[in-house]
Design an enzyme around this catalytic site. Structure first.
Site, PDB file in Angstrom:
ATOM      1  N   HIS A  52       0.829  -1.207   0.000  1.00 23.79           N
ATOM      2  CA  HIS A  52       0.000   0.000   0.000  1.00 23.79           C
ATOM      3  C   HIS A  52       0.867   1.262   0.000  1.00 23.79           C
ATOM      4  O   HIS A  52       2.101   1.179   0.063  1.00 23.79           O
ATOM      5  CB  HIS A  52      -0.988  -0.003   1.175  1.00 23.79           C
ATOM      6  CG  HIS A  52      -0.344  -0.124   2.511  1.00 23.79           C
ATOM      7  ND1 HIS A  52      -0.369  -1.270   3.264  1.00 23.79           N
ATOM      8  CD2 HIS A  52       0.364   0.764   3.233  1.00 23.79           C
ATOM      9  CE1 HIS A  52       0.281  -1.072   4.387  1.00 23.79           C
ATOM     10  NE2 HIS A  52       0.742   0.145   4.389  1.00 23.79           N
TER      11      HIS A  52
HETATM   12  C1  T46 Z   1       3.877  -0.034   6.922  1.00 21.78           C
HETATM   13  C2  T46 Z   1       4.134  -1.271   7.678  1.00 21.78           C
HETATM   14  C3  T46 Z   1       5.451  -1.242   8.312  1.00 21.78           C
HETATM   15  C4  T46 Z   1      -4.782  -0.526  12.944  1.00 21.78           C
HETATM   16  O1  T46 Z   1      -5.976  -0.670  13.302  1.00 21.78           O
HETATM   17  N1  T46 Z   1      -3.995   0.410  13.531  1.00 21.78           N
HETATM   18  C5  T46 Z   1      -2.699   0.610  13.178  1.00 21.78           C
HETATM   19  O2  T46 Z   1      -2.006   1.487  13.755  1.00 21.78           O
HETATM   20  C6  T46 Z   1      -2.149  -0.217  12.128  1.00 21.78           C
HETATM   21  C7  T46 Z   1      -0.704  -0.050  11.686  1.00 21.78           C
HETATM   22  C8  T46 Z   1      -2.952  -1.156  11.550  1.00 21.78           C
HETATM   23  N2  T46 Z   1      -4.244  -1.315  11.960  1.00 21.78           N
HETATM   24  C9  T46 Z   1      -5.078  -2.339  11.315  1.00 21.78           C
HETATM   25  C10 T46 Z   1      -5.510  -1.962   9.893  1.00 21.78           C
HETATM   26  C11 T46 Z   1      -5.583  -3.297   9.179  1.00 21.78           C
HETATM   27  O3  T46 Z   1      -6.866  -3.844   9.367  1.00 21.78           O
HETATM   28  O4  T46 Z   1      -4.348  -3.555  11.183  1.00 21.78           O
HETATM   29  C12 T46 Z   1      -4.585  -4.175   9.931  1.00 21.78           C
HETATM   30  C13 T46 Z   1      -3.282  -4.355   9.157  1.00 21.78           C
HETATM   31  O5  T46 Z   1      -2.715  -3.059   8.949  1.00 21.78           O
HETATM   32  P1  T46 Z   1      -1.795  -2.687   7.693  1.00 21.78           P
HETATM   33  O6  T46 Z   1      -2.445  -3.117   6.443  1.00 21.78           O
HETATM   34  O7  T46 Z   1      -1.440  -1.252   7.815  1.00 21.78           O
HETATM   35  O8  T46 Z   1      -0.522  -3.607   7.993  1.00 21.78           O
HETATM   36  P2  T46 Z   1       0.862  -3.729   7.236  1.00 21.78           P
HETATM   37  O9  T46 Z   1       1.744  -4.566   8.073  1.00 21.78           O
HETATM   38  O10 T46 Z   1       0.647  -4.188   5.841  1.00 21.78           O
HETATM   39  O11 T46 Z   1       1.478  -2.256   7.142  1.00 21.78           O
HETATM   40  C14 T46 Z   1       1.833  -1.469   8.292  1.00 21.78           C
HETATM   41  C15 T46 Z   1       1.707   0.029   7.961  1.00 21.78           C
HETATM   42  O12 T46 Z   1       0.398   0.401   7.731  1.00 21.78           O
HETATM   43  C16 T46 Z   1       2.517   0.389   6.777  1.00 21.78           C
HETATM   44  O13 T46 Z   1       2.437   1.729   6.469  1.00 21.78           O
HETATM   45  O14 T46 Z   1       4.777   0.542   6.342  1.00 21.78           O
HETATM   46  O15 T46 Z   1       3.166  -1.598   8.673  1.00 21.78           O
END
Ligand code: T46
Length: 133
Positions: A52
């Site tokens: 993303h």
């Molecule tokens: C990145 C890498 C390093 C939340 O509810 N709160 C939060 O603070 C975060 C980070 C996530 N979430 C929820 C949203 C989604 O339903 O957790 C789920 C997975 O989140 P995300 O798609 O953001 O996870 P990653 O590991 O793909 O990415 C995250 C960061 O968003 C991203 O910017 O660089 O960690």
């Protein structure tokens, strides 16, 4: 002040027997005021996360344990790959970069973020990202 994706070499205080302390201080190495810290762990062997883009969010990422390969793509289509394999290194990720994050076995990722969580800041479709480029 850093503007582009860049590895930051952190201070490493200590020694072989007693271990080390590494640190980041807000007005020193951190190029933004932190609002949120989160960590990702328990990721199965050789798994990819990310996939993303963020409009506004800036981040500093540290691999606390193990190894991460992070692929970033900017609005011009330039791709850069970084390897984080030491807790004394951090990666600064500015706004507006698509990211794919590959977790090698048992890796733990710590993220210091410039904003609170906001799903509206995400672009999760690669084709949509290419359209706003
Ligand atoms: C990145 C890498 C390093 C939340 O509810 N709160 C939060 O603070 C975060 C980070 C996530 N979430 C929820 C949203 C989604 O339903 O957790 C789920 C997975 O989140 P995300 O798609 O953001 O996870 P990653 O590991 O793909 O990415 C995250 C960061 O968003 C991203 O910017 O660089 O960690």
């Amino acid at each position: 002040m850093i503007k582009n994706p860049e590895i930051i070499n952190l201070p490493k205080i200590g020694g072989h027997d007693q271990g080390y302390i590494s640190l980041i201080q807000a007005n020193d190495l951190l190029p933004f005021n932190p609002k949120r810290i989160y960590w990702i762990y328990g990721v199965s062997k050789e798994t990819e996360r990310g996939g993303h883009y963020h409009h506004k969010l800036e981040q500093v990422i540290i691999c606390i344990k193990g190894k991460l390969t992070i692929k970033l793509e900017n609005n011009k289509g330039e791709i850069i790959k970084f390897i984080l394999d030491s807790p004394s290194k951090a990666l600064y990720i500015p706004q507006r970069h698509w990211r794919d994050i590959f977790f090698h076995e048992n890796a733990i990722l710590l993220c210091i973020a410039s904003e609170n969580y906001d799903e509206n800041d995400y672009v999760r479709s690669y084709s949509e990202f290419k359209n706003i480029s």
